[in-house]
Design an enzyme around this catalytic site. Sequence first.
Site, short mmCIF file in Angstrom:
data_model
loop_
_atom_site.label_atom_id
_atom_site.label_comp_id
_atom_site.label_asym_id
_atom_site.label_seq_id
_atom_site.Cartn_x
_atom_site.Cartn_y
_atom_site.Cartn_z
CB CYS A 81 -1.00 -0.05 1.15
SG CYS A 81 -2.37 1.12 0.95
CG HIS A 172 -3.03 -3.26 3.80
ND1 HIS A 172 -2.02 -2.60 4.45
CD2 HIS A 172 -3.79 -2.31 3.21
CE1 HIS A 172 -2.15 -1.31 4.26
NE2 HIS A 172 -3.21 -1.10 3.51
CD GLU A 174 -0.06 -5.34 5.77
OE1 GLU A 174 -0.39 -4.14 5.81
OE2 GLU A 174 0.16 -5.93 4.70
#
Length: 191
Positions: A81, A172, A174
């Site tokens: 991002c 994202h 994560e």
Amino acid sequence: MRGVVGVLALQGDFREHKEALKRLGIEAKEVRKKEHLEGLKALIVPGGESTTIGKLAREYGIEDEVRKRVEEGSLALFGTCAGAIWLAKEIVGYPEQPRLGVLEAWVERNAFGRQVESFEEDLEVEGLGSFHGVFIRAPVFRRLGEGVEVLARLGDLPVLVRQGKVLASSFHPELTEDPRLHRYFLELAGV
């Protein structure tokens, strides 16, 4: 430092990347100063606010050192991002914004809208199959240079790209429980 990956910890969701690495049995080292890069073969640049990340990386001497190491081939990078924005050669509409410029890409910030327009979408990632993407004020890669490979698209728009040992995603990974994209980066980096 085999088995240790740096996570730029100036701002943004660096803790989530550290947790993703921990689940893979990899030690994560928070990078806040140029000296913290010593011995690292891989660095993750998290999502957050791209202008702030760029300004702080410049102020703390990280920007030049990372650029030098990437150009030498001694450091692999993964930007998610805002991190992907910082890696790009150009930021559409923001020519003065600090950026690393190591990824031959022209990136548009907040291309999918504001925070309230965030969304999740399943993507087909080359070599990995289906992957759940979390898009929060996500950028998009509007133009790519020679040697930049598209690994995933949302419709016609590239959202995951790779150039050598530089990996960048609009979304994202994560924020999911799926470790495959982090594992892919570790393999790319030789960690």
